[in-house]
Design a protein around this motif. Structure first.
Motif, short mmCIF file in Angstrom:
data_model
loop_
_atom_site.label_atom_id
_atom_site.label_comp_id
_atom_site.label_asym_id
_atom_site.label_seq_id
_atom_site.Cartn_x
_atom_site.Cartn_y
_atom_site.Cartn_z
N GLY A 1 0.83 -1.21 0.00
CA GLY A 1 0.00 0.00 0.00
C GLY A 1 0.86 1.25 0.00
O GLY A 1 1.99 1.26 0.51
N TRP A 2 0.31 2.33 -0.57
CA TRP A 2 1.03 3.61 -0.67
C TRP A 2 0.00 4.73 -0.50
O TRP A 2 -0.96 4.83 -1.26
N VAL A 3 0.18 5.56 0.53
CA VAL A 3 -0.73 6.67 0.81
C VAL A 3 0.07 7.96 0.85
O VAL A 3 1.15 8.01 1.46
N GLY A 4 -0.44 9.01 0.21
CA GLY A 4 0.25 10.29 0.24
C GLY A 4 -0.71 11.44 -0.01
O GLY A 4 -1.89 11.24 -0.30
N ASP A 5 -0.21 12.66 0.15
CA ASP A 5 -1.01 13.84 -0.16
C ASP A 5 -0.12 14.90 -0.80
O ASP A 5 1.09 14.73 -0.94
N MET A 6 -0.73 16.00 -1.23
CA MET A 6 0.01 17.08 -1.88
C MET A 6 0.65 18.00 -0.86
O MET A 6 -0.01 18.39 0.12
N PRO A 7 1.90 18.38 -1.07
CA PRO A 7 2.49 19.41 -0.21
C PRO A 7 1.73 20.73 -0.36
O PRO A 7 1.26 21.06 -1.44
N SER A 8 1.57 21.44 0.75
CA SER A 8 0.89 22.74 0.69
C SER A 8 1.39 23.58 1.86
O SER A 8 2.12 23.11 2.73
N ASN A 9 0.95 24.85 1.88
CA ASN A 9 1.32 25.74 2.99
C ASN A 9 0.19 25.89 4.01
O ASN A 9 0.18 26.83 4.79
N ARG A 10 -0.74 24.92 4.01
CA ARG A 10 -1.90 25.02 4.91
C ARG A 10 -1.46 25.05 6.37
O ARG A 10 -2.02 25.81 7.18
N ARG A 11 -0.46 24.24 6.74
CA ARG A 11 -0.04 24.22 8.15
C ARG A 11 0.61 25.53 8.57
O ARG A 11 0.61 25.87 9.74
N GLN A 12 1.17 26.26 7.61
CA GLN A 12 1.71 27.59 7.93
C GLN A 12 0.59 28.60 8.10
O GLN A 12 0.64 29.49 8.96
N LEU A 13 -0.46 28.45 7.29
CA LEU A 13 -1.60 29.35 7.39
C LEU A 13 -2.42 29.08 8.66
O LEU A 13 -3.00 30.01 9.23
N TYR A 14 -2.45 27.81 9.09
CA TYR A 14 -3.21 27.42 10.27
C TYR A 14 -2.27 26.63 11.19
O TYR A 14 -2.24 25.40 11.17
N PRO A 15 -1.48 27.32 12.01
CA PRO A 15 -0.40 26.68 12.77
C PRO A 15 -0.84 25.96 14.04
O PRO A 15 0.00 25.43 14.75
N SER A 16 -2.12 25.91 14.33
CA SER A 16 -2.56 25.25 15.55
C SER A 16 -2.13 23.78 15.57
O SER A 16 -2.20 23.09 14.54
N PRO A 17 -1.69 23.26 16.72
CA PRO A 17 -1.36 21.83 16.82
C PRO A 17 -2.53 20.92 16.48
O PRO A 17 -2.34 19.75 16.15
N ALA A 18 -3.74 21.46 16.55
CA ALA A 18 -4.93 20.66 16.26
C ALA A 18 -5.19 20.54 14.76
O ALA A 18 -6.03 19.72 14.35
N GLU A 19 -4.51 21.33 13.94
CA GLU A 19 -4.74 21.28 12.49
C GLU A 19 -4.36 19.91 11.94
O GLU A 19 -3.32 19.35 12.27
N ILE A 20 -5.23 19.35 11.12
CA ILE A 20 -5.03 17.99 10.61
C ILE A 20 -3.80 17.93 9.71
O ILE A 20 -3.41 18.91 9.09
N ASN A 21 -3.20 16.74 9.63
CA ASN A 21 -1.98 16.57 8.85
C ASN A 21 -2.25 16.35 7.37
O ASN A 21 -1.72 17.06 6.53
N MET A 22 -3.07 15.37 7.04
CA MET A 22 -3.29 15.02 5.64
C MET A 22 -4.24 16.03 4.98
O MET A 22 -5.27 16.39 5.54
N ASP A 23 -3.88 16.47 3.79
CA ASP A 23 -4.74 17.35 3.01
C ASP A 23 -6.02 16.59 2.67
O ASP A 23 -5.98 15.60 1.94
N PRO A 24 -7.18 17.01 3.17
CA PRO A 24 -8.40 16.21 2.99
C PRO A 24 -8.99 16.27 1.59
O PRO A 24 -9.86 15.47 1.27
N LEU A 25 -8.51 17.21 0.76
CA LEU A 25 -9.05 17.34 -0.59
C LEU A 25 -8.10 16.85 -1.66
O LEU A 25 -8.49 16.67 -2.81
#
Length: 526
Positions: free
Chosen positions: A113-137
């Motif tokens: 199995g192989w699972v991945g997502d696209m790199p993005s700057n979402r975690r920089q825009l929303y720096p809360s520790p609660a922000e989800i890791n995997m890009d849901p879209l």
């Protein structure tokens, strides 16, 4: 910023509250990522049907394809590997997207199995520790058996399905999820007060392994030519939802039972009820389930009115679901675990917080609301997407429900604790010993072994049992410089070792390792 980058930013503005950078994920990894497949030149669907030899399955794909977008592709299965850190793939509209590896697992025998997502700057825009890791879209989930690859590709929320249609041919389908049947309301299982008390008990294990047995029918094997690969990928998805949602459990495939069940004329609920042990099909399932000690059982069917149906919440004798869409597996297993669709129609059989979640601005819904178009998460108010909790404490916390239920379900078939029985034979004589799980014993402790100076060469093994964790039966000297071991995972039964230090006679499912050859003084079973 070029035109292509500007287009991405405008699209991204639909999902982001803050600004956009010049980073376009459709280009960012293109030069460094391996290309998983290429789209072949256009051909007619009729020609593809004739070539594939699986007209029925291809017609089913065309029924759910957006604007009949089904493209034949040439795939490189070997790229689905833990050694591949980035993958790119073309879409039906001419774009190429790239994904970075998040996790890679050996799913089943010969499958990766192989699972991945696209790199993005979402975690920089929303720096809360609660922000989800995997890009849901924007994410991908793939499984390869070395010859074929199947999987889901999500880009800006749009689902593309990579699948096989027979004779080694593969297609990429742009899926219109509005054309997919809904999931049925679950069949409630009466919950006794003592069962509720058990649900509220804090789990005793840090991680729960929940074993799933798949059952197929005559019709599903005929319709889905690569059902084993498709089921493995569906289970990979179900596990990713648990990982993403901070649920401390994983589903494990216990096996596949290819039944002789005939679906003809039977409604989904009838098929689900036929799985119970008092019915002819259920009696056969029970035998297979006991062999592999599966906590949950899910049957692959072909009805078209629903994508799936399940019992909720499951007890050992009612831990059944049925699916006709592979993408519904995680949802239906979720019903077995005790979760419901929506808090708008609460059910007395579940806890008040055991519901999927839907949110507007940003628009998303979690898996138990419906799997169609869902983000790869279960509701959890302790996690956030774009700064917004993906659940509520009082009504929408499926992650809590699963964490409270996981040990209950995983212990429908608890880890066996009975001893392995060994008849040891050597040149000087024989003796009989029992060794319990976790024990190591010296042969000198047993008068029969000591008096006969037994140095075992041939061993009759009775009641060897290993569950999700591999178990090792080892024959050693005092210092462990001599150490011949037999390891099994999900193996239950008897076998004969003709030569302790060579592995001769062991079953194929048992792995043999050794250090040196010499006299045996110690036996361990761990």
């Amino acid at each position: 910023m070029n035109r292509k980058q500007l287009k991405f930013c405008l699209l991204g503005a639909v999902f982001l509250f803050a600004g956009c950078t010049a980073l376009d994920p459709t280009n960012y990894l293109e030069s460094s990522a391996d290309t998983l497949f290429q789209i072949k030149p256009d051909q007619s669907h009729a020609a593809l049907e004739r070539q594939s030899g699986t007209d029925q399955y291809l017609k089913l794909l065309l029924n759910v394809a957006e604007d009949a977008e089904v493209k034949e592709v040439q795939v490189k299965p070997g790229l689905v590997s833990k050694d591949t850190t980035m993958l790119s793939m073309p879409l039906t509209d001419g774009r190429t997207v790239s994904f970075k590896l998040s996790r890679s697992d050996n799913i089943a025998s010969g499958m990766v199995g192989w699972v991945g997502d696209m790199p993005s700057n979402r975690r920089q825009l929303y720096p809360s520790p609660a922000e989800i890791n995997m890009d849901p879209l924007n994410w991908v989930s793939l499984v390869s058996d070395g010859k074929l690859v199947v999987g889901d590709i999500r880009v800006e929320g749009q689902l593309y399905r990579l699948t096989a249609v027979g004779k080694g041919q593969q297609v990429l389908v742009k899926v219109d999820e509005s054309k997919i049947p809904p999931e049925a309301a679950p069949i409630p299982v009466p919950v006794q007060p003592r069962d509720n008390a058990r649900l509220l008990t804090t789990p005793s294990s840090s991680k729960s392994a929940i074993k799933v047995l798949f059952v197929t029918t005559q019709q599903s094997r005929a319709l889905y030519p690569n059902y084993k690969l498709e089921l493995a990928q569906a289970l990979l998805n179900a596990n990713q939802y648990l990982v993403n949602s901070k649920v401390e459990a994983l589903y494990e495939q216990a096996g596949i039972y290819d039944s002789d069940y005939d679906e003809t004329g039977k409604e989904p609920q009838t098929q689900l009820n036929d799985m119970t042990a008092d019915k002819p099909l259920g009696a056969k399932i029970h035998i297979e389930r006991e062999k592999v000690r599966a906590d949950l059982v899910s049957m692959l069917s072909t009805y078209s009115i629903y994508c799936g149906i399940a019992k909720m919440p499951a007890r050992k004798e009612t831990a059944f679901s049925s699916i006709s869409c592979f993408g519904a597996l995680g949802h239906e297993l979720g019903h077995n675990m005790g979760a419901m669709h929506s808090d708008e129609s609460p059910d007395q059989g579940v806890f008040p917080y055991a519901h999927g979640y839907k949110h507007t601005a940003p628009n998303f819904h979690t898996q138990m609301r419906t799997s169609h178009g869902a983000i790869p998460y279960h509701s959890n108010p302790r996690l956030q997407y774009q700064g917004v909790p993906i659940g509520t404490v009082d009504k929408n916390d499926v992650a809590r429900t699963f964490n409270e239920r996981r040990d209950v379900v995983a212990n429908f078939y608890p880890e066996p604790t009975y001893p392995v029985r060994l008849w040891l034979s050597g040149a000087n004589g024989s003796c009989y010993i029992d060794v319990r799980p976790g024990e190591q014993v010296l042969l000198s402790w047993y008068s029969e072994c000591k008096d006969n100076a037994v140095d075992p060469e041939r061993v009759v093994v009775k009641d060897f049992s290993s569950d999700s964790t591999p178990r090792r039966l080892c024959f050693s000297n005092i210092l462990y410089t001599v150490n011949s071991c037999y390891a099994g995972r999900r193996f239950y039964g008897d076998f004969v070792i003709e030569d302790v230090h060579s592995g001769k006679g062991k079953p194929d499912e048992i792995e043999f390792t050794k250090l040196q050859v010499g006299q045996v003084f110690r036996v361990s079973y761990r």
